[in-house]
Design an enzyme around this catalytic site. Structure first.
Site, PDB file in Angstrom:
ATOM      1  N   GLY A   1     -19.873  12.093   9.564  1.00 46.49           N
ATOM      2  CA  GLY A   1     -18.959  13.220   9.622  1.00 46.49           C
ATOM      3  C   GLY A   1     -17.547  12.805   9.969  1.00 46.49           C
ATOM      4  N   ASP A   2     -17.406  11.842  10.884  1.00 49.52           N
ATOM      5  CA  ASP A   2     -16.081  11.344  11.236  1.00 49.52           C
ATOM      6  C   ASP A   2     -15.442  10.630  10.052  1.00 49.52           C
ATOM      7  OD1 ASP A   2     -16.652  12.234  13.841  1.00 49.52           O
ATOM      8  OD2 ASP A   2     -17.521  10.300  14.373  1.00 49.52           O
TER       9      ASP A   2
ATOM     10  N   ALA B   1     -15.991   9.823  18.393  1.00 48.57           N
ATOM     11  CA  ALA B   1     -15.658  10.587  17.184  1.00 48.57           C
ATOM     12  C   ALA B   1     -14.188  10.470  16.822  1.00 48.57           C
ATOM     13  CB  ALA B   1     -16.046  12.052  17.383  1.00 48.57           C
TER      14      ALA B   1
ATOM     15  N   GLY C   1     -21.764   8.601  12.456  1.00 45.24           N
ATOM     16  CA  GLY C   1     -20.366   8.435  12.072  1.00 45.24           C
ATOM     17  C   GLY C   1     -20.008   8.973  10.708  1.00 45.24           C
TER      18      GLY C   1
END
Length: 314
Positions: A255-256, A34, A253
């Site tokens: 959200g990151d 993350a 990925g």
């Protein structure tokens, strides 16, 4: 050298298959984490990003560092631990196509990350210190490393960003809440999905929870809503941004990527609505490609994929 972003945490080797692992077949090797996803996202947009973490003195640890260097992320403060192993993450799809993640991280180098491993990187300085709720879930030493970084970074003048990023496979909500609430109270920016926000603050509804954090001194509370975009609560009220329409290939990925976009716009001095806009643009770019970070745009590409709120990302 002071950087735009300093982030710390676990990065693993990632193997991806297109069907159930039990059926065998080809696997694609990359990396995943993350915090390093965010670092790559910012580096691609031209920001100076530094990642610090602990990897094993093995081929997979070398892969992690080589990949991050290739993406222009500074790994000069990373720890290579002799005799320790780098963690591994395997992705596959269950019958019916549902994506699954299988972790091989117990006892690996990242689970031994300690304050001494991150102190030098924190001392070098950063405009933004980014941490997540994943690292403290790995054990007491990683939790202590995050607490140290937040306290020292804040004292040095860094803007502290906490992405709650709760992983139920790592710890239950009750234990996560007990650890993450003090971290959230010490952050300037708190990023959470709708179901994660109650982990770090109480209240009868989302607005009340955000207000509780703002009353503690948090400057911005950012709520990720997936296909419904994102919102930000500040001292001046609530701001909303719809999601971009996109053909979804891989949601890992996303959200990151959103967080990377939001922090990029923050570093560029843009107002909150523009931070949300860049966040949802990067989130859309991430889900339109395979992998955790592979689809993230460069600065030159960013202007071509923004479009209107209802535009299809291509």
């Amino acid at each position: 050298m002071t950087v735009d972003l300093l982030t710390l945490g676990e990065t693993m080797a990632a193997l991806r298959g297109t069907g159930p692992l039990r059926l065998g077949g080809d696997l694609r090797l990359s990396i995943a984490g993350a915090e390093s996803n965010v670092a790559i996202g910012l580096a691609r947009l031209g920001h100076a990003a530094r990642w610090v973490g602990r990897v094993g003195d093995d081929e997979l640890g070398a892969l992690v560092l080589r990949t991050l260097r290739a993406e222009s992320v500074d790994v000069s403060a990373a720890v290579v631990a002799p005799g320790e192993l780098t963690g591994m993450l395997l992705f596959d799809r269950a019958p019916g196509g549902t994506p699954r993640a299988h972790y091989r991280r117990a006892g690996c180098a990242a689970a031994r990350l300690a304050p001494a491993d991150v102190s030098a990187a924190v001392a070098l300085g950063a405009r933004v210190l980014h941490v997540t709720g994943i690292t403290p879930a790995l054990g007491e030493d990683p939790a202590a490393a995050v607490r140290y970084a937040v306290e020292a970074g804040r004292a040095a003048g860094a803007t502290v960003c906490l992405d709650v990023n709760h992983r139920p496979k790592l710890w239950p909500r009750e234990r996560a809440s007990a650890v993450l609430r003090p971290l959230a109270a010490g952050a300037h920016l708190v990023v959470a999905s709708e179901d994660e926000l109650p982990l770090v603050c109480d209240g009868p509804d989302e607005a009340a929870r955000a207000r509780a954090l703002l009353d503690l001194g948090v400057r911005e509370v950012v709520v990720k809503r997936g296909t419904r975009g994102a919102s930000a609560y500040t001292g001046t009220g609530r701001h909303d941004e719809p999601a971009r329409a996109v053909t979804v290939v891989d949601t890992v990925g996303a959200g990151d990527a959103f967080t990377a976009g939001y922090l990029s716009a923050f570093l560029d001095g843009l107002p909150v609505p523009e931070r949300l806009r860049r966040g949802v643009i990067l989130g859309a770019a991430a889900v339109a490609a395979h992998g955790d970070w592979e689809g993230l745009p460069t600065r030159a590409e960013l202007d071509h994929i923004g479009g209107s709120p209802d535009a299809t990302l291509r």
